[in-house]
Design an enzyme around this catalytic site. Structure first.
Site, short mmCIF file in Angstrom:
data_model
loop_
_atom_site.label_atom_id
_atom_site.label_comp_id
_atom_site.label_asym_id
_atom_site.label_seq_id
_atom_site.Cartn_x
_atom_site.Cartn_y
_atom_site.Cartn_z
N TYR A 72 0.84 -1.21 0.00
CA TYR A 72 0.00 0.00 0.00
C TYR A 72 0.87 1.25 0.00
O TYR A 72 0.61 2.20 -0.74
CB TYR A 72 -0.92 0.00 1.23
CG TYR A 72 -1.93 1.12 1.19
CD1 TYR A 72 -3.21 0.90 0.67
CD2 TYR A 72 -1.61 2.40 1.65
CE1 TYR A 72 -4.12 1.92 0.61
CE2 TYR A 72 -2.54 3.42 1.60
CZ TYR A 72 -3.80 3.19 1.07
OH TYR A 72 -4.72 4.21 1.01
N ALA A 216 0.69 13.51 -23.06
CA ALA A 216 0.21 12.18 -23.45
C ALA A 216 1.05 11.56 -24.58
O ALA A 216 1.34 10.37 -24.57
CB ALA A 216 -1.25 12.26 -23.86
N1 F0G Z 1 -4.55 14.84 -22.79
C1 F0G Z 1 -4.57 14.44 -24.05
C2 F0G Z 1 -3.80 15.19 -25.09
C3 F0G Z 1 -5.31 13.32 -24.41
O1 F0G Z 1 -5.34 12.93 -25.67
C4 F0G Z 1 -6.03 12.62 -23.41
C5 F0G Z 1 -6.82 11.44 -23.72
C6 F0G Z 1 -5.96 13.08 -22.09
C7 F0G Z 1 -5.21 14.20 -21.82
C8 F0G Z 1 -6.68 12.40 -20.97
O2 F0G Z 1 -6.07 11.20 -20.64
O3 F0G Z 1 -7.73 9.41 -21.20
O4 F0G Z 1 -5.80 8.98 -19.70
O5 F0G Z 1 -7.67 10.36 -18.94
N2 F0G Z 1 -7.12 11.13 -24.89
C9 F0G Z 1 -7.80 9.95 -25.32
C10 F0G Z 1 -8.03 10.05 -26.79
C11 F0G Z 1 -8.99 9.56 -24.55
O6 F0G Z 1 -8.77 9.20 -27.32
O7 F0G Z 1 -7.47 10.93 -27.46
P1 F0G Z 1 -6.87 9.91 -20.10
#
Ligand code: F0G
Length: 459
Positions: A72, A216
């Site tokens: 944990y 991302a």
């Molecule tokens: N930022 C970007 C640039 C994203 O493309 C995404 C998610 C997120 C933040 C959020 O992240 O899904 O892990 O909570 N994009 C996905 C998509 C869902 O299909 O482009 P997450």
């Protein structure tokens, strides 16, 4: 003769996929209220709804799963992950979260207040949601060139320094930080240049504001810097990644993309005040500070994924596949956001379904048509996803209306790309007969595209 290009991996495990008939698909999409998010995955043949959490992990990542420490508090898996993040980014403070939007929620709970303005380049919908949900404004400062899908420039995801500077000059007191999304997903998976990141940093420094990277797809961004930006051709991806993050104060990360795990995310920063301010929200929303919503095994796989996907060969294999699909679409004259993005092709629906007015959502209509044609599930990145203006409640028709074909990492072969291209060509060939789109029957006030209910307009 020069040897042709091939993948930098071989396949060790496979998952069968199933085709369906057009009659089946007509029934299923109706039951799904013409919203592909409501389809069952087994009703899909080739799934391009997202590249998020849909990648295939490597044997090293699976081996890491077996060595997860599920304690944990103080799990070795957390410290391995933290060490890898610090090595790649230079950020000393790490807060794990269960995915990217959770990282946004935790950090923005500390940073964003009602009435704030957060400028950046095409905030992703959850990012926008987490800002607007706090009654703040997500101010888009992307370069205007990003709106011209046929214009071919190397860094179409860039922030417009003039727009950013104007925002800061006018509203500095309301701006908690600047956010740069790398790559710029909403503008078509388009990269941001190192030069542009430097310009953003210089403006931020002038107004004494911090810079956050929504990271991302940071590794894909680094690949584009290496292959497109002068002076970076001989640097390794890891060197470029480090140089990018040297220009930021911190990052939110959806590890489901460039860390090639099925679930995971984190916040990392060099600022002790951000860490101290956000950590309580991690405990409140996600979990204790050394797991934040992840299993120990998942943190191991994440750390290994970060290491592997900041190597050139893996990125080259991935991005060349997206480019392969783009070349096939070029053969058929199908318009998309040019040049091909890092994780997806964004088909320009408004240039294809010219008989469908914007009020009838052309990109959503094209998404449904492609599904009906061959069981291929893309997703609308357009007028439905854009939501309504929070003040006027009008639909936002100002941006692009695109069908995104997101390619999962290490999952499909180029034969699948051929099927996608030909299916889209078949829809493209009958575009003149598609005269009506869809209308909204029910929608949520925010992030409506996930749950919206639609019906085809019959005239
Ligand atoms: N930022 C970007 C640039 C994203 O493309 C995404 C998610 C997120 C933040 C959020 O992240 O899904 O892990 O909570 N994009 C996905 C998509 C869902 O299909 O482009 P997450």
């Amino acid at each position: 003769m020069e040897l042709p290009f091939a993948e930098s991996w071989k396949i060790k495990m496979v998952e069968p996929i199933r085709k369906s008939t057009r009659e089946e698909r007509e029934q299923w999409i109706k039951e799904a209220n013409y919203n592909v998010f409501q389809l069952k995955a087994e009703q899909v043949y080739i799934d391009l709804i997202t590249d998020s959490g849909t990648g295939a992990m490597s044997d090293r990542q699976w081996a890491g799963m077996m060595l997860g420490d599920e304690s944990y508090a103080g799990a070795t898996s957390f410290f391995k992950l933290k060490e890898m993040i610090t090595k790649l980014t230079g950020f000393e403070y790490v807060i794990p979260t269960h995915q990217g939007r959770a990282a946004e929620n935790v950090l923005f709970s500390y940073l964003v207040k009602e009435g704030d303005i957060v400028p950046g380049n095409s905030h992703f919908d959850t990012t926008k949601g987490h800002i607007e949900g706090r009654h703040a404004i997500a101010l888009d400062c992307t370069i205007d060139e990003a709106k011209d899908t046929q214009l071919e420039i190397p860094f179409k995801g860039n922030v417009d320094p003039k727009k950013l500077e104007k925002a800061l000059a006018e509203h500095a007191d309301k701006i908690p930080f600047i956010i740069v999304t790398i790559t710029n997903n909403t503008a078509g998976g388009q990269p941001v240049s190192m030069q542009n990141l430097r310009e953003v940093r210089a403006i931020a420094d002038k107004y004494k504001k911090p810079v956050l990277f929504d990271s991302a797809r940071f590794a894909e961004n680094a690949y584009f810097i290496k292959t497109r930006e002068k002076g970076y051709e001989n640097k390794t991806i890891k060197e470029i990644v480090r140089e990018m993050f040297d220009l930021a104060d911190g990052m939110t990360m959806s590890a489901k993309k460039d860390a090639i795990v099925n679930m995971g995310g984190f916040i990392a920063t060099r600022r002790e005040d951000w860490y101290e301010g956000a950590k309580g929200y991690c405990v409140q929303f996600e979990g204790y500070l050394t797991y934040g919503g992840m299993n120990g095994r998942d943190m191991n796989a994440l750390a290994i994924g970060l290491d592997e996907n900041t190597e050139f060969d893996n990125l080259e294999t991935r991005i060349k596949q997206v480019e392969y699909l783009a070349k096939r679409l070029d053969e058929f004259g199908i318009p998309y956001q040019r040049p091909a993005g890092g994780h997806a092709i964004f088909v320009d629906a408004s240039k294809i379904l010219t008989n469908v007015p914007k009020e009838e959502f052309p990109a959503q209509t094209l998404t449904v048509e492609l599904y009906l044609e061959a069981g291929i599930r893309g997703c609308e990145i357009g007028y439905i996803l854009a939501d309504r203006d929070p003040v006027t409640r009008q639909n936002r028709f100002g941006g692009l209306d695109l069908l995104r074909l997101a390619i999962p990492r290490r999952v499909y072969t180029n034969n699948h790309m051929d099927v996608i291209a030909v299916a889209l060509k078949n829809v493209f060939d009958r575009r003149e007969q598609i005269n009506h789109g869809v209308e909204i029957v029910w929608e949520a006030p925010l992030m409506r595209h996930f749950t919206v209910k639609l019906r085809p307009i019959q005239k």
